[in-house]
Design an enzyme around this catalytic site. Structure first.
Site, mmCIF file in Angstrom:
data_model
loop_
_atom_site.group_PDB
_atom_site.id
_atom_site.type_symbol
_atom_site.label_atom_id
_atom_site.label_comp_id
_atom_site.label_asym_id
_atom_site.label_seq_id
_atom_site.Cartn_x
_atom_site.Cartn_y
_atom_site.Cartn_z
ATOM 1 N NE ARG A 168 21.539 45.305 48.205
ATOM 2 C CZ ARG A 168 21.268 46.567 47.927
ATOM 3 N NH1 ARG A 168 20.437 46.865 46.930
ATOM 4 N NH2 ARG A 168 21.834 47.546 48.601
ATOM 5 C CE1 TYR A 200 59.595 30.439 27.093
ATOM 6 C CE2 TYR A 200 61.561 29.049 27.122
ATOM 7 C CZ TYR A 200 60.650 29.849 27.782
ATOM 8 O OH TYR A 200 60.789 30.079 29.127
ATOM 9 C CG ASP A 227 29.776 50.924 48.481
ATOM 10 O OD1 ASP A 227 29.888 52.142 48.677
ATOM 11 O OD2 ASP A 227 28.833 50.245 48.928
ATOM 12 C CB ALA A 241 33.274 48.107 57.713
#
Length: 456
Positions: free
Chosen positions: A15, A364, A103, A10
């Protein structure tokens, strides 16, 4: 026994200084929160609830393919408050819930399994992961008595004696679900941060005479990412872990420190990977492949005994014994056959190239179907775009396309055909025909002198 997991995701992460929610920053090509979710799956945990807050819709979008549920934490009032926000997910369930951080992407599946196993076998009400650090500054301390866990004290709330404890809390837990739900109602925010700490649940359970255990693990697995510096550190740890796995499995990495392989990549034995390669997504590389320096391969299938030199391959498939590059660009939805040659400065887009076909240089091919045993001369262009729509070109087997040819789509070139160099093909070419589509050469005598262009 029923097992489920909560993933705390959440926070915005001030930082890390980003508009992107912290858990969506990538390491080794994958969002951190998706690393954690995928680790849960590897540990056979199917029922997963992600607690979202800042950037909730974007987090949901990036995790939507994982078949999970969500809870919402509108205000960030601590980890205990976050788990409280998942109360609807927990209520009525019996069994064990793991609580993980979105995290902290370096946790291993075997560690998750060991955590649940220790919790269940010891009949604990709670079990936590911890690590021993010489300098645990900033981390909550695990307070023990007679080797039993008594409580966890956040660093800012530690007294002088507690600050000397070297065992830090990894902020990863297992709880008996019913015990956790009962304890959440007893949490208080009477601390220096004014937040509801999930760690206080440990103290609540101990006061009630419940059993709390701890499993000590390697610190690297516990690392949480709160800044770009820590993001780079986590990237380095996971990259080394991934590269080591592949080398153990029979892959040669000439320089592991400059080889970047995603967590979901599969690589066959006896493949050799030179420095500077970036291999991403769900790429599958076969056996005996050689990746020379400085290629990027993403979400692609590279079959056995392929050689790739300094090229980009995205969302495509390369057949066996084919060579690619240097400096080729294989764009999405392309399929290259076996024993083919895609050479230097060749771009293939959304096309199929048949077995044994050679597209050697400066060409191409877009929105085309090319047969087997064809040869493309230098400078061939499939003219697939008319300014508003893309059109398809079909080239049959055993066709020879001369240098500097333009194939203006939609056009069909049948089997066993030749196209003369410098031709612009706007009509179909039937089997066995030679197509010549260029103006007759005219040499105008004296033109240079008449225009005054002679060098003096």
């Amino acid at each position: 026994m029923y097992k489920c997991a909560l993933i705390l995701a959440a926070g915005q992460g001030t930082r890390i200084k980003s508009d992107l929610p912290k858990v969506l920053h990538k390491i080794c090509g994958k969002e951190m929160v998706n690393h954690v979710i995928d680790t849960m799956r590897k540990a056979d945990i199917e029922d997963i609830n992600v607690i979202v807050g800042k950037g909730a819709e974007l987090v949901k979008e990036k995790t939507a393919s994982r078949n999970i549920s969500y809870s919402v934490q509108e205000e960030q009032l601590g980890t205990g408050h976050a788990v409280k926000c998942a109360i609807d997910f927990l209520k009525g369930k019996k069994g064990v819930v793991g609580v993980f951080c979105g995290d902290a992407p370096l946790i291993k599946a075997e560690t998750v399994n060991n955590l649940f196993k220790s919790h269940i076998e010891n009949n604990n009400s709670a079990t936590l992961l911890s690590s021993i650090l010489e300098d645990p500054t900033g981390y909550g301390r695990v307070v023990r008595k007679d080797n039993e866990v008594l409580k966890i004290v956040e660093h800012k709330d530690c007294d002088e004696k507690e600050l000397k404890i070297k065992e830090m809390n990894a902020a990863i837990y297992c709880f008996d679900i019913e015990e956790l739900v009962n304890s959440l109602d007893k949490l208080s925010n009477n601390n220096n941060q004014g937040e509801y700490y999930l760690t206080d649940v440990i103290g609540i359970l101990k006061e009630e005479g419940k059993s709390v255990g701890a499993v000590v693990i390697d610190y690297d697995e516990t690392i949480g990412v709160n800044s770009r510096v820590q993001l780079a550190e986590a990237e380095e740890i996971l990259r080394k872990r991934i590269n080591l796995k592949h080398m153990i499995n029979g892959v040669t990495l000439i320089d592991p420190n400059s080889t970047y392989i995603g967590d979901d990549v599969e690589i066959g034995r006896d493949t050799i990977i030179y420095p500077g390669n970036v291999i991403e997504g769900n790429t599958k590389i076969g056996e005996g492949v050689i990746l020379y320096p400085n290629s990027r391969i993403s979400n692609s299938i590279i079959s056995n005994n392929v050689e790739v030199q300094s090229s980009v391959i995205i969302d495509s498939k390369i057949g066996e014994k084919t060579t690619v590059g240097p400096f080729a660009y294989i764009r999405p939805e392309s399929i290259i056959g076996n024993n083919a040659r895609i050479g230097d400065f060749v771009e293939i887009k959304k096309s199929t190239i048949g077995n044994n076909t050679k597209v050697s240089h400066l060409t191409y091919i877009g929105d085309a179907s090319v047969g087997e045993n064809c040869n493309f001369g230098c400078g061939t262009v499939v003219v697939n775009y008319d300014g508003s729509k893309k059109h398809k070109t079909i080239i049959g087997n055993n066709s020879f396309i001369g240098c500097n040819t333009n194939l203006v789509s939609p056009v069909k070139v049948e089997d066993n055909t030749y196209i003369a160099a410098g031709s612009t093909i706007v009509n179909d070419v039937k089997e066995g025909e030679l197509a010549v589509a260029r103006a007759k050469q005219r040499n105008i005598e004296g033109w240079v002198a008449k225009k005054g262009l002679t060098n003096k």
